[in-house]
Design a protein around this motif. Structure first.
Motif, mmCIF file in Angstrom:
data_model
loop_
_atom_site.group_PDB
_atom_site.id
_atom_site.type_symbol
_atom_site.label_atom_id
_atom_site.label_comp_id
_atom_site.label_asym_id
_atom_site.label_seq_id
_atom_site.Cartn_x
_atom_site.Cartn_y
_atom_site.Cartn_z
ATOM 1 N N GLU A 97 0.801 -1.221 0.000
ATOM 2 C CA GLU A 97 0.000 0.000 0.000
ATOM 3 C C GLU A 97 0.835 1.273 0.000
ATOM 4 O OE1 GLU A 97 -3.234 0.385 -0.207
ATOM 5 O OE2 GLU A 97 -3.766 -1.740 -0.178
ATOM 6 N N VAL A 98 2.104 1.180 0.334
ATOM 7 C CA VAL A 98 2.892 2.392 0.554
ATOM 8 C C VAL A 98 3.048 3.227 -0.708
ATOM 9 C CG1 VAL A 98 5.171 1.355 0.134
ATOM 10 C CG2 VAL A 98 4.940 3.259 1.769
ATOM 11 N N ALA A 99 2.974 2.588 -1.877
ATOM 12 C CA ALA A 99 3.092 3.341 -3.128
ATOM 13 C C ALA A 99 1.833 4.133 -3.445
ATOM 14 C CB ALA A 99 3.425 2.404 -4.285
ATOM 15 N N HIS A 100 0.741 3.886 -2.702
ATOM 16 C CA HIS A 100 -0.522 4.577 -2.935
ATOM 17 C C HIS A 100 -0.584 5.873 -2.129
ATOM 18 C CE1 HIS A 100 -2.602 1.307 -5.206
ATOM 19 N NE2 HIS A 100 -1.669 0.592 -4.599
ATOM 20 N N GLY A 101 0.450 6.676 -2.214
ATOM 21 C CA GLY A 101 0.443 7.974 -1.547
ATOM 22 C C GLY A 101 1.594 8.196 -0.577
ATOM 23 N N PRO A 102 1.736 7.369 0.484
ATOM 24 C CA PRO A 102 2.774 7.645 1.480
ATOM 25 C C PRO A 102 4.192 7.726 0.909
ATOM 26 C CG PRO A 102 1.220 6.048 2.320
ATOM 27 C CD PRO A 102 0.883 6.249 0.880
ATOM 28 N N MET A 103 4.462 6.999 -0.165
ATOM 29 C CA MET A 103 5.807 6.974 -0.723
ATOM 30 C C MET A 103 6.265 8.354 -1.186
ATOM 31 S SD MET A 103 7.199 4.187 -3.421
ATOM 32 C CE MET A 103 8.950 3.952 -3.686
ATOM 33 N N THR A 104 5.316 9.218 -1.536
ATOM 34 C CA THR A 104 5.684 10.553 -2.013
ATOM 35 C C THR A 104 6.308 11.407 -0.909
ATOM 36 O OG1 THR A 104 3.485 11.458 -1.521
ATOM 37 C CG2 THR A 104 3.819 10.506 -3.707
ATOM 38 N N LEU A 105 6.134 11.016 0.345
ATOM 39 C CA LEU A 105 6.685 11.773 1.463
ATOM 40 C C LEU A 105 8.157 11.488 1.698
ATOM 41 C CD1 LEU A 105 3.759 11.251 4.013
ATOM 42 C CD2 LEU A 105 4.167 13.248 2.553
ATOM 43 N N VAL A 106 8.691 10.446 1.055
ATOM 44 C CA VAL A 106 10.055 10.002 1.333
ATOM 45 C C VAL A 106 11.017 10.604 0.317
ATOM 46 C CG1 VAL A 106 11.572 7.993 1.493
ATOM 47 C CG2 VAL A 106 9.232 7.872 2.378
ATOM 48 N N GLY A 107 12.063 11.239 0.843
ATOM 49 C CA GLY A 107 13.068 11.848 -0.014
ATOM 50 C C GLY A 107 14.464 11.461 0.401
ATOM 51 N N PRO A 108 15.469 12.107 -0.146
ATOM 52 C CA PRO A 108 16.864 11.772 0.158
ATOM 53 C C PRO A 108 17.153 11.816 1.658
ATOM 54 C CG PRO A 108 16.752 13.252 -1.723
ATOM 55 C CD PRO A 108 15.371 13.175 -1.161
ATOM 56 N N GLY A 109 17.749 10.747 2.147
ATOM 57 C CA GLY A 109 18.157 10.678 3.545
ATOM 58 C C GLY A 109 17.079 10.242 4.504
ATOM 59 N N ASP A 110 15.834 10.205 4.069
ATOM 60 C CA ASP A 110 14.753 9.787 4.973
ATOM 61 C C ASP A 110 14.848 8.287 5.246
ATOM 62 O OD1 ASP A 110 13.692 12.325 5.092
ATOM 63 O OD2 ASP A 110 12.248 11.985 3.481
ATOM 64 N N PRO A 111 14.711 7.891 6.518
ATOM 65 C CA PRO A 111 14.837 6.462 6.844
ATOM 66 C C PRO A 111 13.561 5.679 6.569
ATOM 67 C CG PRO A 111 14.548 7.738 8.853
ATOM 68 C CD PRO A 111 14.587 8.727 7.722
ATOM 69 N N VAL A 112 13.745 4.460 6.080
ATOM 70 C CA VAL A 112 12.656 3.511 5.869
ATOM 71 C C VAL A 112 13.104 2.183 6.464
ATOM 72 C CG1 VAL A 112 11.297 2.243 4.185
ATOM 73 C CG2 VAL A 112 11.866 4.643 3.757
ATOM 74 N N LEU A 113 12.325 1.654 7.396
ATOM 75 C CA LEU A 113 12.619 0.357 8.001
ATOM 76 C C LEU A 113 11.652 -0.667 7.434
ATOM 77 C CD1 LEU A 113 13.976 -1.517 10.101
ATOM 78 C CD2 LEU A 113 12.314 -0.685 11.779
ATOM 79 N N ALA A 114 12.188 -1.699 6.780
ATOM 80 C CA ALA A 114 11.357 -2.745 6.194
ATOM 81 C C ALA A 114 11.533 -4.036 6.975
ATOM 82 C CB ALA A 114 11.732 -2.962 4.733
ATOM 83 N N LEU A 115 10.434 -4.541 7.516
ATOM 84 C CA LEU A 115 10.418 -5.816 8.212
ATOM 85 C C LEU A 115 9.782 -6.820 7.255
ATOM 86 C CD1 LEU A 115 9.335 -4.522 11.733
ATOM 87 C CD2 LEU A 115 11.648 -4.952 10.873
ATOM 88 N N ALA A 116 10.629 -7.499 6.517
ATOM 89 C CA ALA A 116 10.169 -8.295 5.384
ATOM 90 C C ALA A 116 9.555 -9.610 5.833
ATOM 91 C CB ALA A 116 11.332 -8.564 4.439
ATOM 92 N N PRO A 117 8.456 -10.013 5.214
ATOM 93 C CA PRO A 117 7.883 -11.333 5.489
ATOM 94 C C PRO A 117 8.703 -12.424 4.825
ATOM 95 C CG PRO A 117 6.626 -10.242 3.778
ATOM 96 C CD PRO A 117 7.650 -9.248 4.243
ATOM 97 N N PHE A 118 8.555 -13.644 5.325
ATOM 98 C CA PHE A 118 9.284 -14.786 4.782
ATOM 99 C C PHE A 118 8.361 -15.736 4.035
ATOM 100 C CE2 PHE A 118 12.139 -13.020 7.784
ATOM 101 C CZ PHE A 118 13.414 -13.433 7.473
ATOM 102 N N ASP A 119 7.129 -15.285 3.772
ATOM 103 C CA ASP A 119 6.187 -16.126 3.035
ATOM 104 C C ASP A 119 5.871 -15.455 1.695
ATOM 105 O OD1 ASP A 119 4.533 -14.041 3.729
ATOM 106 O OD2 ASP A 119 3.081 -15.256 4.836
ATOM 107 N N ILE A 120 4.772 -15.828 1.078
ATOM 108 C CA ILE A 120 4.410 -15.321 -0.238
ATOM 109 C C ILE A 120 4.209 -13.812 -0.244
ATOM 110 C CG2 ILE A 120 1.926 -15.673 0.087
ATOM 111 C CD1 ILE A 120 3.975 -16.294 -3.152
ATOM 112 N N ALA A 121 3.975 -13.215 0.933
ATOM 113 C CA ALA A 121 3.781 -11.768 1.017
ATOM 114 C C ALA A 121 5.035 -10.986 0.653
ATOM 115 C CB ALA A 121 3.312 -11.378 2.421
#
Length: 359
Positions: free
Chosen positions: A254-278
């Motif tokens: 869902e993050v590409a549906h709007g929130p992604m536009t708030l992220v620019g150079p140097g802004d931190p993003v923490l991804a907690l990746a799933p280990f299944d089909i998700a």
């Protein structure tokens, strides 16, 4: 001073370890003990819920417990085939509009203390409509437990730090145990044998490399999907509570549906990746963030999180549900260290109490 950045609390320089760190470190052993103590109780609860064969289930919770409720929803819908809704406490506690359709439906009420007035009132209202209240509580003698037809203690022990850690991990394990027995999912039941080893390894995994890139951050995104979306929600909540860092959780899908536009150079993003089909599409999404100049920090399979600037250690050889629980166990060490690095006391977040008395 901004409301998002309250004055840091003074931290006694002589204190060798915070309560948050100590209590989080207790979680693996508490979970092992919980599984032993609850074996017969949860097996019987699973049998009762299978016999009930409800058309749907509902959860009732707030705060960290509501993230645990979202984890229960994921498990029930993917492993149990039971549609699950989140029952807002105010529907029962203020509006008294719980539907008669709740008759014979399990209402999974989750609370560390079992004393929040709105949860108690909502549970009363749902039970009056015929719901089967299932209490997941740390205090088995609490008012919420007294109202429930099925009580599953999480056996986390006393938790003094305002920020919940071991009680949250123990709650996730209790929910996994209950839903594994309810659904008779053989793989999930077998995975419970690994809880102690997996969580012990997670508790000692060093995520503090993320302290430096997050120390001066003012806002960030925390991403998850499937089993890790509730984990991302809990991580974002803890960053707010203990670090006064405005963190928001979003689905990787869902993050590409709007929130992604708030992220620019140097802004931190923490991804907690799933280990299944998700995990489908995760690498492409992280590449998008990296191309924007974001500081991507991630935990997950190496091939998925390769675009990250910093890859956090995690286990890939375990059941995806346990892998998700392990991520929050590891994260608590980061949250504690980051809170201290930013000049706060993680044991005493401003304006918060252990029991939230919402009406």
């Amino acid at each position: 001073m901004s409301l998002l950045s309250p004055e840091p609390a003074s931290i006694p320089p002589s204190r060798p370890e915070t309560l948050m760190a100590r209590e989080a470190r207790e979680a693996p052993q508490r979970c092992v003990e919980q599984l032993r103590l609850n074996a017969d109780l949860v097996r019987d609860a699973g049998r009762q819920l299978r016999a009930l064969a409800p058309p749907f289930a509902a959860t009732l919770a707030r705060g960290s417990s509501d993230q645990a409720a979202a984890f229960a929803k994921f498990l029930l819908e993917t492993h149990g085939g039971v549609p699950t809704l989140s029952h807002a406490p105010s529907i029962g506690s203020l509006y008294h509009k719980t539907s008669p359709a709740f008759r014979g439906v399990p209402l999974i009420a989750i609370s560390q203390s079992g004393r929040s007035p709105d949860l108690l009132a909502a549970a009363d209202d749902a039970r009056a409509q015929g719901a089967v209240v299932v209490a997941i509580v740390n205090d088995a003698a609490s008012p919420l437990a007294e109202r429930a037809q099925i009580v599953i203690p999480v056996h986390a022990g006393a938790e003094t730090s305002v920020a919940a850690t071991k009680s949250f991990v123990c709650t996730l394990v209790a929910l996994t145990h209950l839903i594994a027995e309810w659904s008779q999912d053989a793989a999930l039941l077998a995975a419970l044998d690994d809880v102690g080893d997996v969580l012990e390894a997670a508790a000692t995994a060093d995520w503090t490399g993320a302290v430096a890139p997050l120390k001066d951050a003012t806002q960030m995104l925390v991403l998850g999907r499937g089993p890790t979306l509730p984990i991302a929600g809990e991580a974002a909540l803890k960053l707010k509570e203990t670090c006064s860092l405005h963190a928001e959780a979003f689905s990787i899908a869902e993050v590409a549906h709007g929130p992604m536009t708030l992220v620019g150079p140097g802004d931190p993003v923490l991804a907690l990746a799933p280990f299944d089909i998700a995990r489908t599409g995760l690498r492409d999404r992280l590449e998008d963030f990296a191309a924007r100049g974001a500081t991507v920090i991630a935990a997950g399979l190496p091939e998925d999180v390769a675009p990250a600037k910093l890859v956090l250690p995690s286990r890939a050889d375990v059941h995806p549900v346990l892998a998700a629980i392990a991520q929050i166990q590891s994260f608590y060490g980061l949250a504690n260290a980051l809170s201290l690095a930013r000049g706060y006391d993680p044991d005493s977040p401003p304006h918060l109490n252990k029991v939230t008395r919402t009406l």
